[in-house]
Design an enzyme around this catalytic site. Sequence first.
Site, PDB file in Angstrom:
ATOM      1  CB  SER A  95      -0.260   0.202   1.611  1.00 47.57           C
ATOM      2  OG  SER A  95      -1.494   0.893   1.737  1.00 47.57           O
ATOM      3  CE1 TYR A 109      -4.649  -2.619   5.221  1.00 45.82           C
ATOM      4  CE2 TYR A 109      -3.690   0.085   5.138  1.00 45.82           C
ATOM      5  CZ  TYR A 109      -4.140  -2.105   4.447  1.00 45.82           C
ATOM      6  OH  TYR A 109      -4.354  -1.469   2.960  1.00 45.82           O
TER       7      TYR A 109
HETATM    8  N1  LIG Z   1      -9.016   0.041  -1.208  1.00 43.13           N
HETATM    9  C1  LIG Z   1      -7.757   0.579  -0.662  1.00 43.13           C
HETATM   10  O1  LIG Z   1      -7.591   1.447  -0.913  1.00 43.13           O
HETATM   11  C2  LIG Z   1      -6.127  -0.549  -1.005  1.00 43.13           C
HETATM   12  C3  LIG Z   1      -4.945   0.716  -0.423  1.00 43.13           C
HETATM   13  C4  LIG Z   1      -3.952   0.582  -0.064  1.00 43.13           C
HETATM   14  C5  LIG Z   1      -4.016  -1.488  -0.343  1.00 43.13           C
HETATM   15  N2  LIG Z   1      -5.030  -2.272  -0.836  1.00 43.13           N
HETATM   16  C6  LIG Z   1      -4.657  -3.396  -0.340  1.00 43.13           C
HETATM   17  O2  LIG Z   1      -5.404  -4.222  -1.597  1.00 43.13           O
HETATM   18  C7  LIG Z   1      -5.674  -5.810  -0.544  1.00 43.13           C
HETATM   19  C8  LIG Z   1      -7.755  -5.667  -0.784  1.00 43.13           C
HETATM   20  O3  LIG Z   1      -8.035  -4.825  -0.815  1.00 43.13           O
HETATM   21  P1  LIG Z   1      -9.455  -4.078  -1.667  1.00 43.13           P
HETATM   22  O4  LIG Z   1      -9.455  -2.735  -1.193  1.00 43.13           O
HETATM   23  O5  LIG Z   1     -10.244  -4.752  -2.099  1.00 43.13           O
HETATM   24  O6  LIG Z   1     -11.173  -3.925  -0.598  1.00 43.13           O
HETATM   25  P2  LIG Z   1     -11.921  -5.731  -0.066  1.00 43.13           P
HETATM   26  O7  LIG Z   1     -12.723  -5.650  -0.664  1.00 43.13           O
HETATM   27  O8  LIG Z   1     -12.493  -5.868   1.695  1.00 43.13           O
HETATM   28  O9  LIG Z   1     -10.795  -6.841  -0.508  1.00 43.13           O
HETATM   29  C9  LIG Z   1     -10.319  -7.540   0.554  1.00 43.13           C
HETATM   30  C10 LIG Z   1     -10.217  -9.303   0.034  1.00 43.13           C
HETATM   31  O10 LIG Z   1      -9.461  -9.265   0.952  1.00 43.13           O
HETATM   32  C11 LIG Z   1     -10.486 -11.492   1.513  1.00 43.13           C
HETATM   33  N3  LIG Z   1     -10.175 -11.605   2.579  1.00 43.13           N
HETATM   34  C12 LIG Z   1     -10.111 -10.763   3.735  1.00 43.13           C
HETATM   35  N4  LIG Z   1      -9.745 -11.757   5.034  1.00 43.13           N
HETATM   36  C13 LIG Z   1      -9.526 -12.545   4.494  1.00 43.13           C
HETATM   37  C14 LIG Z   1      -8.928 -13.593   5.354  1.00 43.13           C
HETATM   38  N5  LIG Z   1      -8.282 -14.358   6.423  1.00 43.13           N
HETATM   39  N6  LIG Z   1      -8.394 -15.279   4.102  1.00 43.13           N
HETATM   40  C15 LIG Z   1      -8.570 -14.164   2.879  1.00 43.13           C
HETATM   41  N7  LIG Z   1      -9.351 -13.655   2.329  1.00 43.13           N
HETATM   42  C16 LIG Z   1      -9.519 -12.842   3.446  1.00 43.13           C
HETATM   43  C17 LIG Z   1     -11.696 -10.899   1.209  1.00 43.13           C
HETATM   44  O11 LIG Z   1     -12.574 -11.795   1.302  1.00 43.13           O
HETATM   45  P3  LIG Z   1     -13.793 -12.558   2.107  1.00 43.13           P
HETATM   46  O12 LIG Z   1     -13.600 -11.338   2.713  1.00 43.13           O
HETATM   47  O13 LIG Z   1     -14.634 -13.119   1.441  1.00 43.13           O
HETATM   48  O14 LIG Z   1     -12.868 -13.150   2.660  1.00 43.13           O
HETATM   49  C18 LIG Z   1     -11.282 -10.072   0.205  1.00 43.13           C
HETATM   50  O15 LIG Z   1     -11.336 -10.611  -0.969  1.00 43.13           O
HETATM   51  C19 LIG Z   1      -5.792  -5.821   0.679  1.00 43.13           C
HETATM   52  O16 LIG Z   1      -4.678  -5.921   0.414  1.00 43.13           O
HETATM   53  C20 LIG Z   1      -5.572  -4.092   0.421  1.00 43.13           C
HETATM   54  O17 LIG Z   1      -4.544  -4.454   2.254  1.00 43.13           O
HETATM   55  C21 LIG Z   1      -6.452  -1.457  -0.869  1.00 43.13           C
END
Ligand SMILES: NC(=O)c1ccc[n+]([C@@H]2O[C@H](COP(=O)([O-])OP(=O)(O)OC[C@H]3O[C@@H](n4cnc5c(N)ncnc54)[C@H](OP(=O)(O)O)[C@@H]3O)[C@@H](O)[C@H]2O)c1
Length: 245
Positions: free
Chosen positions: A137, A150
Amino acid sequence: MKTVGRTILVVGGTSGIGLGLALRLRDAGNTVIVGGRRVDLLASIVAEHEIEAVPFDVSDPVSIAAGRDAVLDRHPNLDVVVTMAGIMLPENLLDPGFLATAESTIETNLLGTIRTIAAFLPHLIQRKEATIMTVSSGLAFVPLPMTPTYNATKAAIHSFSESLRVQLRETSVGVVEIVPPGVRTSLLGQDEAGTGMPLDEFLDEVMELLAVPDVTEILVSDVQYLRFAEANGVYPEALGMLSGD
Ligand SMILES: NC(=O)c1ccc[n+]([C@@H]2O[C@H](COP(=O)([O-])OP(=O)(O)OC[C@H]3O[C@@H](n4cnc5c(N)ncnc54)[C@H](OP(=O)(O)O)[C@@H]3O)[C@@H](O)[C@H]2O)c1
């Protein structure tokens, strides 16, 4: 990296960036499998998108081993693993209750990433060409003070990815770190708040950058400010901005 004709597992692919990336990669001509905990979403992804789905809970080593075995059984050609699973929760460090949040954040984001890599590396190393895609991130480089653990897990993922790349440099496995900026997903309610990059714009840039030969970090334009804040001498200003000063 090669972005066509590969077999790709996105662990954390049930929503947001993971699902969006899975669909783009499928449309680009790859076989894609998604993993996650929410079995209802896994079922609807299979029905709606003709993508395979496998239950995965990265906070549970037994679930990771079962998910790996199920995927490799059906896809012995698997050559890309994306460690997308992550959670992001606010923590008030003055409230002792923050510790439970901190522990589960480390378990999912950091330990979950390392466990997933450990589970698949012996397979990937046998492939002629393979890729591990980690997800950090912009907050790995300048922290958002309301989500301390985080940020710390994402800084750790950046560091781990760097070491992994060096240790694997004599093997067939490359390491690509995706470094998203704020993107509109439900991770911390950015979709409802309308803050951050629209998901489609983010994915457009990601797909272009992924195709660059020997790419190591996926840095879309919106993340450059945080990624290079320290090098550019604007770290105090960036931290002030994220602190709401
Ligand atoms: N959106 C942003 O602004 C942003 C910025 C920087 C980095 N990121 C990173 O991008 C990645 C995806 O995030 P997102 O923004 O797309 O949010 P999101 O829609 O909440 O996606 C998170 C994903 O992680 C999965 N997950 C969470 N806990 C898990 C577990 N214990 N085992 C397996 N899967 C798990 C969730 O699936 P289930 O709930 O079905 O398990 C979901 O598919 C994350 O690593 C996040 O830190 C996002």
